[in-house]
Design an enzyme around this catalytic site. Structure first.
Site, PDB file in Angstrom:
ATOM      1  N   HIS A  80      72.694  75.637 118.739  1.00 44.78           N
ATOM      2  CA  HIS A  80      72.268  76.250 117.465  1.00 44.78           C
ATOM      3  C   HIS A  80      73.353  76.024 116.420  1.00 44.78           C
ATOM      4  CE1 HIS A  80      69.959  79.778 115.459  1.00 44.78           C
ATOM      5  NE2 HIS A  80      70.543  79.025 114.531  1.00 44.78           N
ATOM      6  N   HIS A 119      71.655  84.358 103.920  1.00 43.08           N
ATOM      7  CA  HIS A 119      70.268  84.152 103.488  1.00 43.08           C
ATOM      8  C   HIS A 119      70.092  84.364 101.993  1.00 43.08           C
ATOM      9  CE1 HIS A 119      68.575  83.179 107.356  1.00 43.08           C
ATOM     10  NE2 HIS A 119      69.386  84.086 107.872  1.00 43.08           N
ATOM     11  N   HIS A 154      74.421  74.871 112.549  1.00 42.61           N
ATOM     12  CA  HIS A 154      74.216  74.521 111.144  1.00 42.61           C
ATOM     13  C   HIS A 154      75.364  73.578 110.788  1.00 42.61           C
ATOM     14  CE1 HIS A 154      71.406  77.942 109.933  1.00 42.61           C
ATOM     15  NE2 HIS A 154      71.764  78.261 111.173  1.00 42.61           N
ATOM     16  N   ASP A 176      75.213  79.546 116.097  1.00 44.41           N
ATOM     17  CA  ASP A 176      74.702  79.743 114.731  1.00 44.41           C
ATOM     18  C   ASP A 176      75.839  79.526 113.728  1.00 44.41           C
ATOM     19  OD1 ASP A 176      72.808  80.178 112.789  1.00 44.41           O
ATOM     20  OD2 ASP A 176      72.250  82.167 113.470  1.00 44.41           O
ATOM     21  N   HIS A 218      67.877  83.182 118.572  1.00 39.60           N
ATOM     22  CA  HIS A 218      68.256  84.605 118.429  1.00 39.60           C
ATOM     23  C   HIS A 218      67.056  85.530 118.671  1.00 39.60           C
ATOM     24  CE1 HIS A 218      66.886  83.471 114.445  1.00 39.60           C
ATOM     25  NE2 HIS A 218      68.026  82.839 114.187  1.00 39.60           N
TER      26      HIS A 218
END
Length: 570
Positions: free
Chosen positions: A136, A322, A138, A362, A274
């Site tokens: 995971h 976000h 990014h 993440d 997640h």
């Protein structure tokens, strides 16, 4: 007459043997050696006055005649399949043998031939594991890759193009042009890399384009609209082209609830990122999908394990990741809906019983890329302290629990993403992506990291010193991280369809492009080694209490963790 040594003296000289126990870092986890492939009295060891010398432990056999390129002597192997003492032979960048090394002209039972062309890595007193995999990622900045390598990871899978706002929030490399640029960039890094395309589309054309462009997987993310139509379309393309799908579901329940997502998946294999929900997903009950036989559930590491600080740090983390504003009430409500102490506490227990299968990071998007191993073992330690021994344990040790937890960041993500034919475990024929650990620093600070049989990273002292150990000692890239050794020591994973379409010739990259395989109907939750439990999960919509097969899942937050500040004073 044979010479008798005490267990302590033997362990000090050759490392532990059957029946000996080793503590992992400063945790309460203890492993016990199950089998010893070496021969007592015939062990090989390098050094002045030691065994691996010409005519003794070193034979005259050439490489062409069968001698290995490298031998790791007297290592304690820790993998999902066992905890054993053995010599490890490496050849052509792969694991050639696990057994007894030496000179077959002088020693009995030799299965790994040491010759004049063989290099030696001393594994006495060291633990050797397969390189970790973070599924995971990014790809926000390239510096993540060195951070991950120095923590013991040798494969990173995810998406992104750098610090673009789409990448800051979602794990996607959108479109074949961006995927091509990332595959080209992969040549610069000593790391096995794999890139995910964007999966959010209601028609297949653009998704097919990305798979043919080299995407190994497709990512559905709520910030792009994870609607039932997008889910169905994405999985249909994945089934046709044999790539995995990862999903981050609809926190706001705008286009449906968890039942609608399960219905849209239609029993097809999918990796649920997640799955607890703090990282995103149907509030408050996305955790229910971990009981589905076709869903491979995973965690990201900020919720691993549940501590007194977990909730507070998540709110700030989520606002940044976000693109939310603390001055907008709706944004604050969105953030607070995702952070629930009840589901995070249940996540600890679901990992311990083997219902959650994978732990990932993440990276920089609500996760720490250098802490995949640390957070995994902190969770295991917390669960042992709070829940005691697992019923599956057969001896006075924690062997089963340790095998369960190491599988979460090695073999299971490799199986989930179609890479287990190449990486994910320490087995003959697989790539020699290995990590050596001093047991006192296990899971925290590696002693050495190998990629494709070459040393890519290690702690190293002052380069101007007369010996390698004087301060300052810190992690540095080694020769496997430079030049053509770098591109020959690691690979870039792509789809088989992209190779069939001539991707390698079009891009002309230096790294080998290797196809993923068996990501769809051939695998599911049952394929997750030591982590395949599918309990019936219920979540109270008002209290958020989680039950598995009717049993309430709750635990206290940790106030102190192992593998933490005492390891990072400097």
């Amino acid at each position: 007459m044979s010479y008798r040594m005490s267990r302590a003296a033997y362990a000090n000289m050759f490392g532990p043997t059957v029946g000996d126990k080793v503590r992992l870092a400063d945790t309460e986890l203890f492993i016990e050696v199950e089998k010893d492939f070496t021969t007592h009295g015939e062990e090989v060891k390098f050094g002045g006055g030691k065994v691996i010398r010409d005519g003794m432990g070193q034979s005259q056999v050439t490489r062409e005649g069968g001698a290995v390129d490298t031998v790791i002597t007297n290592a304690l192997i820790l993998d999902h399949w066992g905890i054993v003492k053995a010599d490890i032979g490496l050849k052509d960048g792969r694991i050639a043998a696990i057994g007894k090394a030496g000179n077959p002209d002088m020693q009995p039972g030799v299965t790994i031939i040491v010759g004049p062309g063989t290099e030696v890595i001393a594994g006495e007193g060291k633990i050797v594991t397969a390189g970790g995999m973070d599924s995971h990622i990014h790809f926000i900045c390239p510096q993540q890759i060195e951070e991950a390598l120095m923590s013991g990871l040798t494969c990173m899978l995810g998406g992104g193009t750098g610090p673009a706002h789409g990448t800051l929030a979602t794990t996607c490399t959108p479109g074949p042009w961006h995927i091509a640029r990332m595959i080209e960039a992969a040549d610069a890094f000593p790391m096995n890399l794999a890139f995910a395309g964007k999966g959010n589309a209601s028609l297949p054309g653009a998704l097919v384009e990305m798979v043919l462009g080299g995407a190994t997987s497709l990512k559905l993310h709520e910030d792009w609209g994870t609607t039932p139509a997008a889910i169905d379309c994405c999985l249909s393309v994945a089934d046709e082209y044999d790539v995995q799908v990862m999903i981050h579901t609809d926190t706001l329940n705008e286009s449906g609830f968890v039942e609608d997502t399960i219905a849209a998946i239609k029993g097809r294999t999918i990796h649920a990122y997640h799955t607890e929900g703090a990282g995103g997903g149907h509030a408050p009950d996305i955790i229910r999908i971990c009981g589905q036989p076709n869903v491979i559930p995973s965690s990201t590491n900020p919720t691993r394990p549940y501590t007194v600080n977990t909730l507070a740090e998540h709110l700030d983390m989520l606002m940044v990741c976000h693109h939310l504003s603390p001055t907008i009430p709706e944004d604050i409500a969105f953030a607070e809906s995702r952070i629930r102490k009840e589901t995070i506490a249940a996540e600890d227990i679901l990992h311990d019983i083997g219902a959650f299968s994978i732990i990932s990071s993440d990276s920089q998007a609500m996760g720490r890329v250098g802490e995949v191993a640390i957070r995994t073992w902190q969770t295991a330690d917390k669960m042992k302290r709070q829940r005691g021994r697992l019923k599956e344990e057969t001896g006075d040790n924690d062997n089963f629990r340790v095998k369960r937890y190491i599988a979460k960041y090695t073999i299971n993500p490799a199986i989930a993403h179609g890479l287990s034919h190449e990486i994910g475990s320490l087995e003959v024929g697989k790539r020699a992506d290995l990590v050596l650990w001093n047991p006192a620093f296990f899971g925290v600070k590696p002693d050495m990291v190998l990629l494709g049989g070459t040393i890519a990273a290690a702690p190293m002292g002052d380069p101007n010193a007369s010996i390698p150990t004087p301060q300052p000692v810190h992690y540095r890239p080694m020769f496997g991280a430079y030049g053509r050794s770098r591109t020959n020591s690691s690979v870039t994973f792509v789809s088989q369809a992209s190779l069939d379409a001539g991707l390698a010739g079009r891009l002309g990259v230096a790294k080998e492009l290797v196809a993923v395989q068996n990501t769809r109907g051939g695998i599911g939750k049952a394929s997750m080694i030591h982590n395949s439990l599918t309990p019936h999960i219920e979540v109270d919509p008002e209290t958020y209490e989680v039950r598995a097969d009717g049993e309430l899942l709750t635990c206290e937050p940790a106030t102190v963790l192992p593998m933490a500040q005492r390891y990072f004073l400097f």
